[in-house]
Motif scaffolding. Structure first.
Motif, PDB file in Angstrom:
ATOM      1  N   LYS A  47       1.199  -3.298   9.041  1.00 19.94           N
ATOM      2  CA  LYS A  47      -0.127  -3.860   8.837  1.00 19.94           C
ATOM      3  C   LYS A  47      -1.062  -2.849   8.178  1.00 19.94           C
ATOM      4  N   ASP A  48      -0.484  -1.767   7.660  1.00 18.55           N
ATOM      5  CA  ASP A  48      -1.281  -0.834   6.862  1.00 18.55           C
ATOM      6  C   ASP A  48      -0.427  -0.345   5.708  1.00 18.55           C
ATOM      7  N   ASP A  50      -0.361   2.242   2.169  1.00 18.03           N
ATOM      8  CA  ASP A  50      -0.959   3.361   1.436  1.00 18.03           C
ATOM      9  C   ASP A  50      -0.641   3.210  -0.049  1.00 18.03           C
ATOM     10  N   MET A  84     -10.823   2.259   1.421  1.00 20.04           N
ATOM     11  CA  MET A  84     -10.016   1.328   2.202  1.00 20.04           C
ATOM     12  C   MET A  84     -10.632  -0.061   2.125  1.00 20.04           C
ATOM     13  N   ARG A  86      -9.676  -4.341   3.579  1.00 21.51           N
ATOM     14  CA  ARG A  86      -8.817  -5.185   4.405  1.00 21.51           C
ATOM     15  C   ARG A  86      -8.533  -6.472   3.658  1.00 21.51           C
ATOM     16  N   THR A  90      -4.161  -7.057   6.779  1.00 26.90           N
ATOM     17  CA  THR A  90      -3.571  -5.761   6.404  1.00 26.90           C
ATOM     18  C   THR A  90      -4.650  -4.804   5.909  1.00 26.90           C
ATOM     19  N   ASP A  91      -4.605  -3.559   6.418  1.00 29.58           N
ATOM     20  CA  ASP A  91      -5.493  -2.501   5.932  1.00 29.58           C
ATOM     21  C   ASP A  91      -4.800  -1.773   4.777  1.00 29.58           C
ATOM     22  N   GLU A  93      -5.155   1.412   2.118  1.00 25.82           N
ATOM     23  CA  GLU A  93      -5.876   2.652   1.803  1.00 25.82           C
ATOM     24  C   GLU A  93      -5.473   3.122   0.410  1.00 25.82           C
TER      25      GLU A  93
END
Length: 475
Positions: A47-48, A50, A84, A86, A90-91, A93
């Motif tokens: 859920k994140d 990069d 960042m 959302r 999902t985040d 970055e």
């Protein structure tokens, strides 16, 4: 694991939007790190995500935001050159590709713009340096300069560059290596493991908050003991939690020995992890015996004793929380309570279980009585199958008794049937010692089973007690 193209895995529409945004800005972009690692390991969707841009990560985030179906607010962290946003759940970055250099007294790097290769060089481990292209000409292609794919296949934690440099530059990476090894069931490559031992003192520049963040993730693993054994063997644990390593000793006097309470503790942590995901209850398991080192005594008749270790352990728990900058709120109070009460159900399970003893247990534990029972059952580490079965059967009896007593006497989150205000009014008293004496006497009578937890019975008891104290009802 010979696959080198993952175009079909990037099916989330956000990747196509990022690709289009990067093309509009004329920069290259890649998804990198944990998302790629877990994708290849088939550990589920993270859920994140990069994203690294060979250019401005902040500009790319803002461009992506403008192209999303519903414009999303971009959080910008100028000091770090990151941004960042959302998207759905999902985040994401964004960071510009960079190269880093470090000073000896800080893990915060000096940063300058760099290439994708520079950015992969600065990553902590080969398995986290894997990148997937989001560029139009090779969308989904895997870029793996350090054979991270092979390390995933061989289940190895290894640094891209010299581990001495990697760990000295950012000592938090030593904890991350152990955390990943624990979470993934990997082994740390020998040179890297040796380097952690060599650089262990560097951990002192890391804040307590960041250390605890990694310890929490180790504790949250399926088998936390594997991480704590690595912490112990590398010497990190003696710096971070010397109260725990103090338990790793067995003494013998006149043929009397005691168990190794360090390895017993790790077994308790593994046991409790099978029955709860509550990381604070797992902390309680980790700290439940820390008071045994300072309270250990030998007596000819009794052998080894640890009198009062629960009380001492509770005080030590607070000092640990303060030292590591852990939350000094209800979480501390919960862990302290569990440590200080950790032997209570064990004592009950070994003796005749009286209603009054169970009432006191429920009264003192309150809403946490079930957590306390889970901790105490995890504390059964005997290898004797007969004893193991008997102890668990005894705990089942204690649990049944708790239900019976609670249904009848309602002492969990106990509220006195008669309040201090009522006592003041009945006897025309101002705030005084007599009010506390009467309230305590009523409470004790209920816990002992002398009277039921009811108003009328408590009132009659209070009047009798007040008469003996020379108190008279106000007219």
């Amino acid at each position: 694991m010979v696959k080198t193209h993952y175009k079909e895995a990037l099916h989330n529409k956000v990747f196509e939007i990022i690709s289009n945004a990067a093309a509009a800005l004329g920069v290259d972009s890649y998804v990198i790190g944990g998302f790629v690692r877990d994708l290849i390991l088939d550990r589920g969707t993270k859920k994140d995500i990069d994203i690294v841009a060979v250019g401005s990560g902040i500009a790319l985030a803002q461009q992506v935001s403008s192209m999303l179906p519903k414009k999303t607010k971009v959080q910008v962290f100028k000091n770090y050159g990151t941004a960042m946003l959302r998207f759905e759940d999902t985040d994401i970055e964004f960071v510009g590709a960079r190269k880093e250099s470090y000073q000896s007294d800080s893990r915060n790097p000096l940063v300058e713009d760099g290439t994708l290769e520079d950015d992969q060089n600065r990553r902590d481990f080969t398995i986290n340096a894997l990148a997937l292209s989001l560029n139009k000409n090779n969308f989904g292609a895997l870029l793996d300069p350090f054979n991270g794919l092979e390390d995933l296949d061989q289940k190895i934690i290894r640094t891209p560059l010299d581990p001495d440099i990697t760990y000295s530059d950012d000592p938090l990476r030593m904890l991350r290596a152990i955390r990943f090894a624990t979470q993934l069931g990997f082994r740390i490559e020998k040179n890297s493991l040796d380097s952690i031992s060599k650089n262990k003192e560097r951990i002192r520049i890391i804040s307590g908050e960041r250390i605890v963040e990694e310890l929490n993730k180790i504790l949250a693993a399926e088998k936390p003991s594997e991480g704590f054994i690595l912490l112990y063997k590398t010497g990190l644990l003696d710096i971070i939690l010397p109260e725990l390593t103090a338990l790793n000793q067995v003494e013998e006097i006149e043929g009397h020995t005691h168990k190794n309470n360090f390895y017993h503790t790790l077994e308790v942590v593994d046991n409790i992890s099978k029955n709860t995901e509550d990381v604070w209850l797992r902390w309680a398991a980790l700290l439940h015996d820390i008071g045994k080192a300072p309270t250990k005594r030998f007596f000819k008749k009794q052998g080894w004793t640890f009198h009062g270790h629960e009380f001492v352990g509770g005080k030590m728990t607070k000092k640990i929380f303060e030292r590591l900058h852990m939350p000094l709120n209800q979480k501390l109070k919960f862990v302290q309570k569990m440590v200080m009460m950790s032997s209570r159900p064990i004592v009950l399970s070994q003796e005749i279980v009286t209603d009054s003893a169970v009432r006191r247990l429920v009264f003192d534990a309150g809403e946490d009585v079930e957590s306390l029972m889970i901790l105490c059952e995890a504390d059964i580490t005997t290898k004797n199958p007969v004893k193991f079965k008997r102890y668990h059967q005894n705990f089942d009896l204690v649990r049944k008794k708790i239900v019976e007593v609670e249904e009848r006497d309602h002492v969990r989150n106990f509220q006195p049937p008669i309040t201090g205000e009522e006592i003041m009014e009945i006897f025309n008293l101002k705030p005084s010692r007599e009010i506390g004496v009467l309230k305590e006497a009523i409470k004790e009578a209920i816990l002992e089973g002398d009277i039921p937890n009811e108003y009328d019975a408590a009132y009659r008891f209070m009047m009798e007690k007040a008469g003996k104290m020379g108190l008279k009802v106000a007219k």
